[in-house]
Design an enzyme around this catalytic site. Structure first.
Site, mmCIF file in Angstrom:
data_model
loop_
_atom_site.group_PDB
_atom_site.id
_atom_site.type_symbol
_atom_site.label_atom_id
_atom_site.label_comp_id
_atom_site.label_asym_id
_atom_site.label_seq_id
_atom_site.Cartn_x
_atom_site.Cartn_y
_atom_site.Cartn_z
ATOM 1 N N SER A 125 0.828 -1.212 0.000
ATOM 2 C CA SER A 125 0.000 0.000 0.000
ATOM 3 C C SER A 125 0.854 1.250 0.000
ATOM 4 O O SER A 125 1.969 1.259 0.535
ATOM 5 C CB SER A 125 -0.884 -0.019 1.252
ATOM 6 O OG SER A 125 -1.461 1.236 1.496
ATOM 7 N N TYR A 150 -2.577 -0.100 10.529
ATOM 8 C CA TYR A 150 -2.726 -0.692 9.192
ATOM 9 C C TYR A 150 -1.486 -0.421 8.341
ATOM 10 O O TYR A 150 -0.893 -1.338 7.762
ATOM 11 C CB TYR A 150 -3.976 -0.152 8.486
ATOM 12 C CG TYR A 150 -3.977 -0.463 7.010
ATOM 13 C CD1 TYR A 150 -4.170 -1.759 6.561
ATOM 14 C CD2 TYR A 150 -3.732 0.537 6.059
ATOM 15 C CE1 TYR A 150 -4.137 -2.065 5.212
ATOM 16 C CE2 TYR A 150 -3.705 0.245 4.712
ATOM 17 C CZ TYR A 150 -3.904 -1.056 4.287
ATOM 18 O OH TYR A 150 -3.846 -1.359 2.953
ATOM 19 N N LYS A 154 1.692 -3.066 6.752
ATOM 20 C CA LYS A 154 2.196 -3.167 5.374
ATOM 21 C C LYS A 154 3.719 -2.972 5.347
ATOM 22 O O LYS A 154 4.428 -3.652 4.612
ATOM 23 C CB LYS A 154 1.495 -2.141 4.474
ATOM 24 C CG LYS A 154 0.021 -2.443 4.235
ATOM 25 C CD LYS A 154 -0.189 -3.823 3.639
ATOM 26 C CE LYS A 154 -1.640 -4.125 3.350
ATOM 27 N NZ LYS A 154 -1.842 -5.502 2.850
#
Length: 337
Positions: A125, A150, A154
């Site tokens: 991402s 989050y 990644k």
């Protein structure tokens, strides 16, 4: 070749299954249905004429992963989507994100490292860049301190993959994508969030169809031309095709390193108000919205420099913002018909 797609009934996963089957791959899809539906299998079959093999499986259970790879010993290609993905939710429930996004990755790589060769495509991402200092963002931009759990999962995921490829036969491509939107042109599959949408476009389409009272625009005091946050919105079908191209690159041994990283976006930034205006244009609907406070974890702007993907992968986004929004609206209308 048999390919495993984890999170294969999710938004990006299902569109990638379609593109893989269109290219003649045999697909096994895994999903725990926490943010997807079995109905997606029907949509995939209607589009491609073939129903992928499917297993309802929770990758957080290590024994499940081991048993799966014993049963499917001929799998050497994995496209890994299965993960929790909402920035706001990750701030509120970090341990869920660390368990779901990190442990599942480790269990998959543990099985793949036993193979003679293995190809791994990772759903990364643009959040790994945090708030990048310059636009557009290149792959050489520094990975910043993550602004959400989050985003941190990644970053950690990329590090785990990079470390693992150094000592195994796994080759990997990290696809750092920006903001996927839209739906398949057939309107047989699309974005299907359970509960209140966390992403802008399904909230727009649900508001337009009357499911939501109004859209919340998080902040209009950003240092951008209209004060709202800027993102790079990419059509999900363009994104799905990038995964297939990346997998073929590894299979054909064209990769120039054990781990390669590519931005996948359009190279164009659009503000939240730009997206609202474009949606109103393609749908003919007036969208009710209100300005509310900024959301924790959100950055000011992010849009991609896609030169490396264009030149090295031979991939580029083909659809416009309006194309993507029109497909999302068509999907929403079919869903509620």
């Amino acid at each position: 070749m048999k390919v495993l797609v984890t999170g294969g009934l999710g938004f990006i996963g299902s569109h990638t299954v379609v593109e893989l089957q269109n290219e003649g791959f045999e697909v096994v899809a895994i999903d725990n249905l926490s943010n997807s539906s079995l109905d997606v299998l029907e949509g995939i079959e209607k589009i491609t004429g073939k129903r992928p093999e499917f297993e309802n499986l929770d990758l957080r259970q290590k024994e499940n992963v081991q048993q799966f790879f014993k049963k499917h010993a001929d799998i050497s290609g994995v496209i890994h989507f299965a993960a929790s993905k909402a920035v706001g939710e990750s701030v509120e429930n970090p341990l869920l994100y660390y368990e779901n996004n990190i442990s599942t990755l480790v269990y998959l790589l543990q099985e793949l490292q036993a193979k003679e060769t293995a190809h791994f495509i990772f759903s990364s991402s643009c959040t790994v860049y945090g708030q990048a200092e310059t636009m557009p963002i290149t792959e050489d931009a520094p990975v910043q301190l993550a602004l959400s759990p989050y985003g941190n999962t990644k970053q950690i995921g990329e590090e785990i993959i990079t470390d693992t490829t150094k000592v195994t036969n796994i080759n990997a491509v990290l696809l750092r994508y920006f903001n996927p939107i839209g739906a398949h042109s057939s309107a047989e599959i699309g974005e299907l969030p359970l509960g209140v949408p966390q992403n802008l476009v399904p909230f727009i389409t649900q508001t337009a169809i009357g499911l939501r009272k109004e859209l919340s625009v998080f902040g209009n005091d950003y240092p951008t031309p209209d004060g709202t946050a800027i993102r790079d919105y990419i059509h999900v079908v363009d994104l799905a095709k990038a995964h297939v191209i990346a997998l073929k690159r590894l299979m054909d041994k064209k990769n120039q390193a054990k781990v390669e990283t590519f931005n996948v976006g359009t190279g164009k930034g659009s503000s939240v108000l730009d997206v609202i205006t474009a949606f109103e244009k393609v749908s003919g609907q007036k969208l009710p919205y209100k300005i509310v406070d900024r959301r924790e974890g959100d950055i000011v702007e992010a849009y991609a420099n896609t030169d490396r993907a264009n030149e090295v992968l031979g991939w580029s986004a083909e659809s416009s913002l309006e194309d993507a929004l029109a497909s999302a609206w068509k999907w929403e209308q079919k869903l509620r018909a």
